[in-house]
Scaffold this motif. Structure first.
Motif, PDB file in Angstrom:
ATOM      1  N   ARG A  32       0.685  -1.224   0.062  1.00  0.00           N
ATOM      2  CA  ARG A  32      -0.049  -0.084   0.078  1.00  0.00           C
ATOM      3  C   ARG A  32       0.803   1.208   0.053  1.00  0.00           C
ATOM      4  NH1 ARG A  32      -5.486  -0.185   3.668  1.00  0.00           N
ATOM      5  NH2 ARG A  32      -5.326   1.853   3.256  1.00  0.00           N
ATOM      6  N   LEU A  33       2.218   1.153   0.197  1.00  0.00           N
ATOM      7  CA  LEU A  33       3.073   2.111   0.168  1.00  0.00           C
ATOM      8  C   LEU A  33       3.573   2.656  -1.375  1.00  0.00           C
ATOM      9  CD1 LEU A  33       5.139   1.334   3.317  1.00  0.00           C
ATOM     10  CD2 LEU A  33       2.922   2.573   3.479  1.00  0.00           C
ATOM     11  N   ARG A  34       3.654   3.934  -1.415  1.00  0.00           N
ATOM     12  CA  ARG A  34       4.734   4.530  -2.209  1.00  0.00           C
ATOM     13  C   ARG A  34       5.519   5.601  -1.540  1.00  0.00           C
ATOM     14  NH1 ARG A  34       1.423   7.471  -6.847  1.00  0.00           N
ATOM     15  NH2 ARG A  34       1.407   5.387  -7.631  1.00  0.00           N
ATOM     16  N   ILE A  35       6.819   5.356  -1.997  1.00  0.00           N
ATOM     17  CA  ILE A  35       7.712   6.287  -1.272  1.00  0.00           C
ATOM     18  C   ILE A  35       8.427   7.300  -2.406  1.00  0.00           C
ATOM     19  CG2 ILE A  35      10.012   6.415  -0.223  1.00  0.00           C
ATOM     20  CD1 ILE A  35       9.492   3.859   1.023  1.00  0.00           C
ATOM     21  N   THR A  36       8.605   8.536  -2.148  1.00  0.00           N
ATOM     22  CA  THR A  36       8.903   9.469  -3.106  1.00  0.00           C
ATOM     23  C   THR A  36      10.252  10.379  -2.255  1.00  0.00           C
ATOM     24  OG1 THR A  36       6.798   9.720  -4.060  1.00  0.00           O
ATOM     25  CG2 THR A  36       8.325  11.427  -4.475  1.00  0.00           C
ATOM     26  N   ASN A  37      11.186  10.601  -3.266  1.00  0.00           N
ATOM     27  CA  ASN A  37      12.275  11.509  -2.993  1.00  0.00           C
ATOM     28  C   ASN A  37      11.626  12.950  -2.711  1.00  0.00           C
ATOM     29  OD1 ASN A  37      14.703  13.315  -2.530  1.00  0.00           O
ATOM     30  ND2 ASN A  37      15.806  11.866  -3.857  1.00  0.00           N
ATOM     31  N   LYS A  38      11.495  13.520  -1.733  1.00  0.00           N
ATOM     32  CA  LYS A  38      11.037  14.763  -1.926  1.00  0.00           C
ATOM     33  C   LYS A  38      11.874  16.048  -2.508  1.00  0.00           C
ATOM     34  CE  LYS A  38       9.076  18.411   1.363  1.00  0.00           C
ATOM     35  NZ  LYS A  38       8.467  18.997   2.849  1.00  0.00           N
ATOM     36  N   ASN A  39      13.051  15.887  -2.663  1.00  0.00           N
ATOM     37  CA  ASN A  39      13.999  16.475  -3.179  1.00  0.00           C
ATOM     38  C   ASN A  39      13.586  16.940  -4.818  1.00  0.00           C
ATOM     39  OD1 ASN A  39      16.544  18.436  -3.450  1.00  0.00           O
ATOM     40  ND2 ASN A  39      17.268  16.717  -4.443  1.00  0.00           N
ATOM     41  N   ASP A  40      13.536  15.547  -5.506  1.00  0.00           N
ATOM     42  CA  ASP A  40      13.330  15.740  -6.837  1.00  0.00           C
ATOM     43  C   ASP A  40      11.799  15.419  -7.282  1.00  0.00           C
ATOM     44  OD1 ASP A  40      13.398  13.059  -6.685  1.00  0.00           O
ATOM     45  OD2 ASP A  40      15.286  12.766  -7.621  1.00  0.00           O
ATOM     46  N   GLY A  41      10.865  14.884  -6.414  1.00  0.00           N
ATOM     47  CA  GLY A  41       9.604  14.553  -6.387  1.00  0.00           C
ATOM     48  C   GLY A  41       9.151  13.193  -7.445  1.00  0.00           C
ATOM     49  N   LYS A  42      10.586  12.237  -7.363  1.00  0.00           N
ATOM     50  CA  LYS A  42      10.616  11.220  -8.200  1.00  0.00           C
ATOM     51  C   LYS A  42      10.006  10.011  -7.290  1.00  0.00           C
ATOM     52  CE  LYS A  42      13.673  12.561 -11.939  1.00  0.00           C
ATOM     53  NZ  LYS A  42      14.794  12.063 -12.690  1.00  0.00           N
ATOM     54  N   PRO A  43       9.032   9.172  -7.600  1.00  0.00           N
ATOM     55  CA  PRO A  43       8.925   8.228  -6.860  1.00  0.00           C
ATOM     56  C   PRO A  43       9.955   7.205  -7.025  1.00  0.00           C
ATOM     57  CG  PRO A  43       6.992   8.431  -8.364  1.00  0.00           C
ATOM     58  CD  PRO A  43       8.134   9.495  -8.668  1.00  0.00           C
TER      59      PRO A  43
ATOM     60  N   VAL B 175      19.708   2.471  -2.670  1.00  0.00           N
ATOM     61  CA  VAL B 175      19.184   3.816  -2.180  1.00  0.00           C
ATOM     62  C   VAL B 175      20.132   4.890  -2.690  1.00  0.00           C
ATOM     63  CG1 VAL B 175      19.283   4.895   0.279  1.00  0.00           C
ATOM     64  CG2 VAL B 175      18.427   2.760  -0.034  1.00  0.00           C
ATOM     65  N   SER B 176      21.406   4.865  -2.989  1.00  0.00           N
ATOM     66  CA  SER B 176      22.312   5.743  -3.476  1.00  0.00           C
ATOM     67  C   SER B 176      21.875   6.201  -4.898  1.00  0.00           C
ATOM     68  CB  SER B 176      23.719   5.495  -3.382  1.00  0.00           C
ATOM     69  OG  SER B 176      24.065   4.301  -4.082  1.00  0.00           O
ATOM     70  N   SER B 177      21.479   5.426  -5.678  1.00  0.00           N
ATOM     71  CA  SER B 177      21.078   5.473  -6.958  1.00  0.00           C
ATOM     72  C   SER B 177      19.786   6.497  -7.250  1.00  0.00           C
ATOM     73  CB  SER B 177      20.918   4.019  -7.818  1.00  0.00           C
ATOM     74  OG  SER B 177      19.692   3.365  -7.286  1.00  0.00           O
ATOM     75  N   VAL B 178      19.094   6.292  -6.115  1.00  0.00           N
ATOM     76  CA  VAL B 178      17.700   7.270  -6.213  1.00  0.00           C
ATOM     77  C   VAL B 178      18.023   8.731  -5.807  1.00  0.00           C
ATOM     78  CG1 VAL B 178      16.477   5.262  -6.442  1.00  0.00           C
ATOM     79  CG2 VAL B 178      16.853   6.216  -4.148  1.00  0.00           C
ATOM     80  N   GLY B 179      19.141   9.062  -5.264  1.00  0.00           N
ATOM     81  CA  GLY B 179      19.429  10.537  -4.961  1.00  0.00           C
ATOM     82  C   GLY B 179      19.365  10.656  -3.439  1.00  0.00           C
ATOM     83  N   LEU B 180      19.176   9.560  -2.714  1.00  0.00           N
ATOM     84  CA  LEU B 180      19.200   9.932  -1.067  1.00  0.00           C
ATOM     85  C   LEU B 180      20.431   9.792  -0.481  1.00  0.00           C
ATOM     86  CD1 LEU B 180      16.290   7.463  -0.471  1.00  0.00           C
ATOM     87  CD2 LEU B 180      16.065   9.857  -0.811  1.00  0.00           C
ATOM     88  N   GLU B 181      20.592  10.848   0.437  1.00  0.00           N
ATOM     89  CA  GLU B 181      21.839  10.764   1.179  1.00  0.00           C
ATOM     90  C   GLU B 181      21.485  11.342   2.645  1.00  0.00           C
ATOM     91  OE1 GLU B 181      22.521  15.529  -0.125  1.00  0.00           O
ATOM     92  OE2 GLU B 181      23.825  13.870  -1.093  1.00  0.00           O
ATOM     93  N   ASN B 182      22.338  11.221   3.458  1.00  0.00           N
ATOM     94  CA  ASN B 182      22.131  11.427   4.871  1.00  0.00           C
ATOM     95  C   ASN B 182      21.499  12.847   4.876  1.00  0.00           C
ATOM     96  OD1 ASN B 182      22.500  10.891   7.775  1.00  0.00           O
ATOM     97  ND2 ASN B 182      23.935  12.639   8.003  1.00  0.00           N
ATOM     98  N   GLY B 183      20.275  12.831   5.609  1.00  0.00           N
ATOM     99  CA  GLY B 183      19.497  13.980   5.846  1.00  0.00           C
ATOM    100  C   GLY B 183      18.243  14.375   4.927  1.00  0.00           C
ATOM    101  N   SER B 184      18.515  13.302   3.792  1.00  0.00           N
ATOM    102  CA  SER B 184      17.388  13.376   2.854  1.00  0.00           C
ATOM    103  C   SER B 184      15.778  13.128   3.273  1.00  0.00           C
ATOM    104  CB  SER B 184      17.411  12.586   1.713  1.00  0.00           C
ATOM    105  OG  SER B 184      18.503  12.816   0.911  1.00  0.00           O
ATOM    106  N   VAL B 185      14.899  13.646   2.795  1.00  0.00           N
ATOM    107  CA  VAL B 185      13.646  13.532   3.291  1.00  0.00           C
ATOM    108  C   VAL B 185      12.602  12.909   2.285  1.00  0.00           C
ATOM    109  CG1 VAL B 185      11.340  14.852   3.628  1.00  0.00           C
ATOM    110  CG2 VAL B 185      13.504  16.118   4.369  1.00  0.00           C
TER     111      VAL B 185
END
Length: 312
Positions: free
Chosen positions: A49-60, A69-79
């Motif tokens: 039931r979950l969809r997670i989105t990287n808030k920085n770029d708005g991409k699911p 995790v690193s390939s989708v643009g997430l880093e320490n402190g990302s939302v």
């Protein structure tokens, strides 16, 4: 020295998820699937039931074991934002329910034909079903039986579930259009299909189209199955019969099979279903070509036509 996990801030998106954590941690080398599993476990919520989105770029972020995790643009402190997609149902279950309608409706309605259609003048039943009516029933029933068997033993789905409300829309397409509408018209004693002095050549052409379409469609599904591991979501480059012509030969052969049923039934009701189904498959085929180009890149030979050679 082993790398440390990164900290992520978690925000709800849309409908509230009661136990959604405000933060989580994950290794950069971890997979997106690991992130989904962690959020679902902490929230005591279904991962489907979950969809997670990287808030920085708005991409699911896809729930994919092969995506890090690193390939989708997430880093320490990302939302990251987490959305509840609502109640879900397994794709395999959806397909079984959809195809069950016409699979049962056609033989049952043909069996009950003497009780449904009465001769108002003679107060007796009309003559037995014609050859074309019997052939229509057999071809449609076998078509959806094949679909059910493919759903159980052949198809491998990239997505585990779909929104539960979609089953009503999809079931209408099959239960009403392919089931009730075609059956009620075709098996009527006054329909064109009830005629006995028909052109046998047309019937043979219809049967040839049907058999060719069904076998070609099955072959395509077996090719697509071989490209995906059990439980996997990966896409491979499809090759074989039809794939040099169009993006989706399964839709091409599906259309061919239904063209054969249309020739056999000689019914406007079958024509309506074929037109609606062909239009929908044309949309899906165009989207599939776009996904292949995006996901497979240079390994994929782009197609000019997505479904019907020289047309679409």
């Amino acid at each position: 020295m082993a790398s440390k996990p990164i900290a992520l801030t978690v925000e709800p998106r849309g409908k509230r998820i009661p136990k959604l954590p405000k933060e989580t941690s994950i290794y950069l080398q971890g997979s997106a699937s690991d992130l989904y599993d962690r959020i679902a476990r902490d929230a005591n919520f279904s991962v489907h039931r979950l969809r997670i989105t990287n808030k920085n770029d708005g991409k699911p972020i896809a729930n994919d074991k092969k995506t890090s995790v690193s390939s989708v643009g997430l880093e320490n402190g990302s939302v990251i934002q987490v959305k509840d997609l609502g109640p879900q149902i397994a794709w395999r279950t959806v397909f079984i329910i959809e195809y069950l309608g016409p699979l049962l409706i056609h033989p049952v309605l043909l069996l009950l034909r003497p009780y449904i259609y009465r001769n108002p003048n003679l107060l007796t039943a009309y003559p037995p079903p014609s050859t074309l009516q019997l052939l229509t029933c057999w071809t449609i029933t076998l078509h959806f039986l094949k679909r059910e068997l493919e759903t159980l033993f052949v198809h491998r789905f990239s997505n585990a579930t779909m929104p539960v409300q979609n089953i009503f829309k999809n079931s209408f397409h099959y239960w009403i259009l392919a089931g009730v509408l075609i059956a009620a018209v075709v098996y009527s004693p006054i329909s064109a299909t009830a005629a006995t002095n028909t052109n046998p050549l047309l019937t043979y052409i219809g049967l040839a189209l049907y058999v060719l379409g069904e076998l070609g469609n099955l072959n395509t599904h077996l090719v697509l199955r071989s490209l995906r591991s059990p439980g996997g979501a990966e896409r491979g480059v499809p090759k074989g019969l039809g794939f040099d012509w169009v993006t989706c030969p399964n839709y091409l052969f599906e259309t061919l099979a239904w063209a054969g049923i249309l020739v056999i039934s000689r019914s406007w009701s079958t024509g309506i279903f074929v037109a609606v189904a062909t239009a929908q498959m044309a949309v899906w085929a165009r989207k599939k070509e776009s996904r292949y180009r995006k996901e497979l890149g240079g390994t994929y030979e782009r197609k000019r036509f997505s479904m019907i050679p020289g047309v679409w």
